[in-house]
Design a protein around this motif. Structure first.
Motif, mmCIF file in Angstrom:
data_model
loop_
_atom_site.group_PDB
_atom_site.id
_atom_site.type_symbol
_atom_site.label_atom_id
_atom_site.label_comp_id
_atom_site.label_asym_id
_atom_site.label_seq_id
_atom_site.Cartn_x
_atom_site.Cartn_y
_atom_site.Cartn_z
ATOM 1 N N SER A 1 -1.710 42.339 58.844
ATOM 2 C CA SER A 1 -0.967 41.251 59.486
ATOM 3 C C SER A 1 -1.953 40.149 59.865
ATOM 4 O O SER A 1 -3.173 40.365 59.888
ATOM 5 N N GLU A 2 -1.395 38.970 60.168
ATOM 6 C CA GLU A 2 -2.284 37.803 60.310
ATOM 7 C C GLU A 2 -1.612 36.731 61.157
ATOM 8 O O GLU A 2 -0.375 36.608 61.162
ATOM 9 N N ILE A 3 -2.441 35.966 61.868
ATOM 10 C CA ILE A 3 -1.934 34.752 62.540
ATOM 11 C C ILE A 3 -2.874 33.602 62.184
ATOM 12 O O ILE A 3 -4.100 33.778 62.181
ATOM 13 N N GLY B 1 -2.064 30.329 50.245
ATOM 14 C CA GLY B 1 -2.286 31.414 51.192
ATOM 15 C C GLY B 1 -1.681 31.086 52.554
ATOM 16 O O GLY B 1 -0.996 30.065 52.716
ATOM 17 N N VAL B 2 -1.943 31.967 53.506
ATOM 18 C CA VAL B 2 -1.403 31.745 54.851
ATOM 19 C C VAL B 2 -2.124 30.560 55.496
ATOM 20 O O VAL B 2 -1.508 29.679 56.111
ATOM 21 N N CYS B 3 -3.463 30.523 55.303
ATOM 22 C CA CYS B 3 -4.259 29.458 55.921
ATOM 23 C C CYS B 3 -3.859 28.084 55.387
ATOM 24 O O CYS B 3 -3.621 27.143 56.157
ATOM 25 N N GLY B 4 -3.801 27.978 54.060
ATOM 26 C CA GLY B 4 -3.470 26.697 53.444
ATOM 27 C C GLY B 4 -2.053 26.243 53.761
ATOM 28 O O GLY B 4 -1.785 25.039 53.859
ATOM 29 N N GLY C 1 1.806 34.641 47.971
ATOM 30 C CA GLY C 1 0.585 33.850 47.858
ATOM 31 C C GLY C 1 -0.497 34.200 48.860
ATOM 32 O O GLY C 1 -1.537 33.548 48.909
ATOM 33 N N HIS C 2 -0.265 35.242 49.669
ATOM 34 C CA HIS C 2 -1.302 35.665 50.610
ATOM 35 C C HIS C 2 -2.599 35.933 49.853
ATOM 36 O O HIS C 2 -2.596 36.533 48.775
ATOM 37 N N ILE C 3 -3.724 35.471 50.434
ATOM 38 C CA ILE C 3 -5.021 35.676 49.798
ATOM 39 C C ILE C 3 -5.702 36.856 50.498
ATOM 40 O O ILE C 3 -6.012 36.779 51.694
ATOM 41 N N ALA C 4 -5.887 37.943 49.766
ATOM 42 C CA ALA C 4 -6.453 39.160 50.369
ATOM 43 C C ALA C 4 -7.974 39.101 50.325
ATOM 44 O O ALA C 4 -8.582 39.275 49.270
ATOM 45 N N ILE D 1 -6.806 34.888 62.372
ATOM 46 C CA ILE D 1 -7.118 36.253 62.829
ATOM 47 C C ILE D 1 -6.322 37.243 61.987
ATOM 48 O O ILE D 1 -5.127 37.042 61.750
ATOM 49 N N ASP D 2 -7.007 38.288 61.519
ATOM 50 C CA ASP D 2 -6.376 39.337 60.708
ATOM 51 C C ASP D 2 -6.415 40.656 61.462
ATOM 52 O O ASP D 2 -7.331 40.901 62.260
ATOM 53 N N SER D 3 -5.431 41.512 61.163
ATOM 54 C CA SER D 3 -5.403 42.841 61.780
ATOM 55 C C SER D 3 -5.082 43.896 60.741
ATOM 56 O O SER D 3 -4.290 43.655 59.823
HETATM 57 N N1 SME Z 1 -5.517 35.790 54.268
HETATM 58 C C1 SME Z 1 -5.843 34.411 54.323
HETATM 59 C C2 SME Z 1 -7.207 34.128 53.724
HETATM 60 C C3 SME Z 1 -8.287 34.111 54.717
HETATM 61 S S1 SME Z 1 -8.760 35.638 55.213
HETATM 62 O O1 SME Z 1 -7.642 36.353 55.815
HETATM 63 C C4 SME Z 1 -10.073 35.626 56.185
HETATM 64 C C5 SME Z 1 -4.801 33.563 53.619
HETATM 65 O O2 SME Z 1 -3.918 34.077 52.932
HETATM 66 O O3 SME Z 1 -4.877 32.360 53.763
#
Ligand code: SME
Length: 150
Positions: free
Chosen positions: A104-106, A72-75, A94-97, A122-124
């Motif tokens: 969008s996300e940071i 995911g984005v976090c990992g 691989g984004h985790i929804a 942070i998600d938007s």
């Molecule tokens: N979208 C994230 C997972 C965490 S949630 O957004 C709170 C990801 O792909 O890592």
């Protein structure tokens, strides 16, 4: 720094003053990001336990609890030790929804004494919500949070 991040950081300086507790400071940081940042639907923390990011304090809807490092984005941000800004999460492999409203996300890695201890996320619901100013502002929030831990 834009005025909104000036205000957020100044509030956080007060909230963190004399407080080193990781959970308490993360909880207040999540609440303050939620309060100050417009057009977001989730703001919070994951902390690294072994090679898994585990959900920490946040504001928004309930979220995925465990994210393996590199997933995911976090990992990915944690594994690469670098901020990731994703203008369209549907285009990120691989984004985790966790919330289908997110577009969008940071994610900013939290690095303490050279060691990744977690991420700020942070998600938007708005596509392309996070710009250069947000990257600078969120990295400043992350570094203030790390500094407060002592
Ligand atoms: N979208 C994230 C997972 C965490 S949630 O957004 C709170 C990801 O792909 O890592």
């Amino acid at each position: 720094m834009t005025p909104v991040y000036d205000d957020l950081l100044s509030d956080l300086r007060g909230l963190f003053d004399g407080e080193t507790d990781l959970i308490a400071n993360a909880a207040n940081a999540a609440a303050a990001m939620w309060q100050y940042l417009p057009d977001i639907n989730w703001a919070g923390f994951y902390f690294l336990k072994g090679d898994i990011l585990v959900l920490g304090p946040f504001a928004g809807k309930p979220a995925c609890v465990r994210i393996p490092l590199g997933r995911g984005v976090c990992g990915t941000a944690a594994a690469n030790r670098a901020t990731i800004v994703v203008p369209d999460v549907h285009a990120f492999p691989g984004h985790i929804a966790c919330d289908s409203a997110s577009n969008s996300e940071i994610v900013v890695p939290l690095i303490r004494n050279g060691v990744v201890i977690g991420v700020l996320d942070i998600d938007s619901p708005r596509l392309d919500r996070f710009q250069h100013d947000d990257r600078i502002g969120c990295e400043a929030v992350a570094s203030l949070f790390i500094k407060a831990l002592g």
